[in-house]
Design a protein around this motif. Structure first.
Motif, PDB file in Angstrom:
ATOM      1  N   ASP A   1       0.772  -1.247  -0.184  1.00  0.00           N
ATOM      2  CA  ASP A   1       0.469  -0.228   0.265  1.00  0.00           C
ATOM      3  C   ASP A   1       1.046   1.144  -0.006  1.00  0.00           C
TER       4      ASP A   1
ATOM      5  N   SER B   1       3.508   7.236  -4.134  1.00  0.00           N
ATOM      6  CA  SER B   1       3.289   7.711  -5.565  1.00  0.00           C
ATOM      7  C   SER B   1       2.914   8.954  -5.491  1.00  0.00           C
ATOM      8  N   LYS B   2       1.728   9.680  -4.928  1.00  0.00           N
ATOM      9  CA  LYS B   2       0.901  10.332  -5.146  1.00  0.00           C
ATOM     10  C   LYS B   2       1.447  11.523  -4.915  1.00  0.00           C
TER      11      LYS B   2
ATOM     12  N   SER C   1       1.630   2.753  -3.575  1.00  0.00           N
ATOM     13  CA  SER C   1       0.174   3.319  -4.057  1.00  0.00           C
ATOM     14  C   SER C   1       0.443   4.621  -3.528  1.00  0.00           C
TER      15      SER C   1
END
Length: 350
Positions: free
Chosen positions: A7, A13-14, A10
């Protein structure tokens, strides 16, 4: 809060720049070995022992003589200030909270002395063209309180990492190789169609590292010597003949020779070939993966990328707590009360 270590990628990566995200996530070439690390781990099966009466497993152990609350050490990773203002210092603090060793990279963005003040540490050494600097790094590691020297032997040159090439990736000016006094500046100069980090390592690293050099390192330090980046059991055996007390089976997270075997696939043959501690690196993403590695004979594992993603979110301590919980539950499900019992599990391939 993340539900699994995956998790964090992801989520991070934002918030990370695309170039930094690719620098962390990417592998070399077509990333075949990078993908293989994961698929090979997923293929390992373990037959649980039942009616074992295990209600409170003890995942603690020692790795190279260093007490570890779980059989995990944090892998050496460069330039951690790319993802967090304190970089390695913050991750070392998380390691100390988790009770596990932290491996300081030659290319850390904080000085080794400051990192070593935060946790139980080992030092990872790259072989440099400047022999005097190599000597200085070895001496500084001992003086800083590092309790093992880990020599990385699979980077005569940096693998061609196409994401970095396509991004013309370069380090921001404030992120430096803090351990290299008078460090070169190539890593900060972007050139279209090239990785500035690769340009820097080509200038700084000595590609002709040989067994004679490893013998010289062995004679140069009294610290336990660990050789990282071995996949062939013949090399593992020769490393122990040279005086290594530990081997790290690793393909550098799929970032060096594309087409190399998955580390987990190389593990059993290396364990069979040597009489020393063997750690597994590359692809570990869960407590179940730790169990897999130990069931195949590893003494422990190194974990890398998931903790960089977590560090970017200021959640490294949380990630290590999650990993510890996963391993403890996996031990219960497998019927293993101690780390030593994991090696008795019957393994197979799906």
């Amino acid at each position: 809060m993340a539900s699994s270590l995956d998790d964090y990628e992801s989520l991070a990566s934002k918030v990370l720049p695309a170039g930094v995200r690719d620098f962390i996530a990417g592998g070399s070439g077509s990333e075949t070995t990078l993908r293989r690390n994961r698929s090979a781990l997923d293929a390992v099966t373990m037959a649980p022992r039942v009616l074992a009466g295990v209600s409170s497993p003890d995942p603690s152990t020692k790795l190279l003589g260093t007490p570890a609350a779980i059989p995990v050490a944090i892998a050496p990773m460069a330039y951690q200030q790319l993802v967090h203002p304190e970089g390695e210092i913050a991750l070392a603090r998380a390691a100390a909270m988790a009770g596990i060793p932290y491996v300081i990279s030659t290319l850390s963005s904080q000085p080794m002395e400051q990192i070593a003040a935060e946790a139980s540490t080992w030092f990872q050494l790259y072989w440099l063209r400047d022999r005097a600097m190599v000597e200085s790094l070895i001496d500084r590691a001992g003086q800083a309180g590092c309790t093992a020297l880990m020599v990385t032997v699979d980077v005569p040159v940096m693998g061609r990492r196409l994401r970095d090439v396509r991004n013309a990736f370069q380090l921001p000016s404030e992120v430096v190789a803090a351990n290299l006094v008078g460090a070169r500046t190539e890593a900060h100069v972007g050139v279209a169609g090239a990785s500035a980090v690769a340009t820097h390592t080509a200038a700084a690293f000595e590609p002709s590292l040989s067994w004679l050099d490893l013998e010289w390192i062995r004679q140069r330090t009294e610290l336990p010597l660990v050789v990282k980046g071995i996949l062939d059991p013949r090399d593992a055996y020769r490393a122990t003949e040279t005086g290594a007390e530990g081997i790290v089976v690793s393909n550098h997270g799929g970032r060096q020779l594309d087409g190399a075997p998955a580390s987990i696939d190389a593990l059993a043959a290396v364990v069979e070939a040597v009489d020393c501690e063997v750690l597994l690196d590359s692809g570990i993403r869960s407590g179940t993966d730790v169990l897999r590695a130990l069931a195949l004979g590893a003494s422990g594992v190194l974990i890398g990328r998931p903790l960089l993603w977590a560090l970017a979110l200021d959640a490294a301590a949380e990630a290590l707590e999650l990993l510890s919980g996963e391993l403890t539950q996996a031990m219960m499900l497998a019927g293993c009360a101690t780390v030593a019992e994991i090696a008795d599990l019957t393994t197979g391939r799906a």
